[in-house]
Write a protein that holds these residues in place. Structure first.
Motif, mmCIF file in Angstrom:
data_model
loop_
_atom_site.group_PDB
_atom_site.id
_atom_site.type_symbol
_atom_site.label_atom_id
_atom_site.label_comp_id
_atom_site.label_asym_id
_atom_site.label_seq_id
_atom_site.Cartn_x
_atom_site.Cartn_y
_atom_site.Cartn_z
ATOM 1 N N ARG A 169 34.925 50.432 43.909
ATOM 2 C CA ARG A 169 35.469 51.278 44.973
ATOM 3 C C ARG A 169 35.924 50.388 46.126
ATOM 4 N N LYS A 170 37.031 50.750 46.755
ATOM 5 C CA LYS A 170 37.602 49.905 47.809
ATOM 6 C C LYS A 170 36.687 49.758 49.019
ATOM 7 N N ASP A 171 35.777 50.721 49.216
ATOM 8 C CA ASP A 171 34.887 50.635 50.378
ATOM 9 C C ASP A 171 33.547 49.981 50.048
ATOM 10 N N SER A 218 42.522 54.639 47.444
ATOM 11 C CA SER A 218 42.296 54.774 48.886
ATOM 12 C C SER A 218 42.999 53.716 49.725
#
Length: 202
Positions: free
Chosen positions: A156-158, A69
């Protein structure tokens, strides 16, 4: 007698021929072959790579999840989650990287390859735990690195750097308790101070 290492371009041609129409993309970069297949073809492609005469990748030496992402400064166009496997053929002295993207970004699912390489078991559990990628057909898919009550998937990048909950020991209750994170996020920018005559230089 030791096998002679295969030329990467020749290996690329061999893998492409073995997989046929299942190949979405195949590249050679820094003498390493990477082949990408669709999620629907992943299990069949893995079986072919293990069993085809010119491939014979008997060992899975690594498997990991990837979150694309924020790849390329956030200009990535394509599916968000991928599973990347590194395969080794001891008998033919060659390696290949197998990549598959999950079709659904909101609920990433790919087939489990534990029936082909048992070594995938804990690797798939790790990718599930850290990225939330579900491996269809895995017979014991549960968290492996985080706690049982952990919320979210930390690679996860978020995922927030501080997490969602914090854990502490409560002396009154005499047990570990979970509570919402109370840490305020902040950005720390290092300050550079140059003193006069630093290091004896003017």
């Amino acid at each position: 007698m030791t096998a002679i290492a295969v030329n990467p371009e020749a290996l690329k041609d061999t893998v492409a021929a073995a997989l046929g129409g299942k190949v979405r993309r195949i590249d050679v970069w820094q003498d390493e072959v990477t082949v990408e297949v669709a999620a629907a073809d992943y299990l069949a492609a893995a079986q072919i790579l293990r069993d085809a005469p010119g491939c014979r990748f008997e060992q899975l030496i690594d498997l990991c999840g990837v979150d694309y992402s924020a790849y390329g400064d956030g200009v990535w166009e394509g599916q968000r989650f991928a599973v990347v496997s590194h395969l080794l053929s001891v008998s033919l002295n060659q390696r290949v990287r197998l990549k598959v993207f999950a079709a659904d970004d909101d609920f990433p699912v790919v087939d489990s390859v534990t029936g082909i390489w048992r070594a995938a078991n804990w690797y798939e559990r790790e990718a599930f735990d850290l990225y939330g990628i579900v491996f269809e057909g895995h017979d014991d898919l549960r968290r492996i690195l985080t706690d049982y009550g952990f919320i979210g998937h930390p690679f996860r990048k978020d995922f927030p750097l501080s997490g969602h909950v914090e854990m502490r020991y409560d002396a009154e209750q005499q047990r570990v308790v979970y509570q919402p994170v109370s840490i305020e996020p902040r950005e720390i920018t290092p300050r550079i101070i140059r003193e006069d005559n630093y290091g004896g230089l003017n």
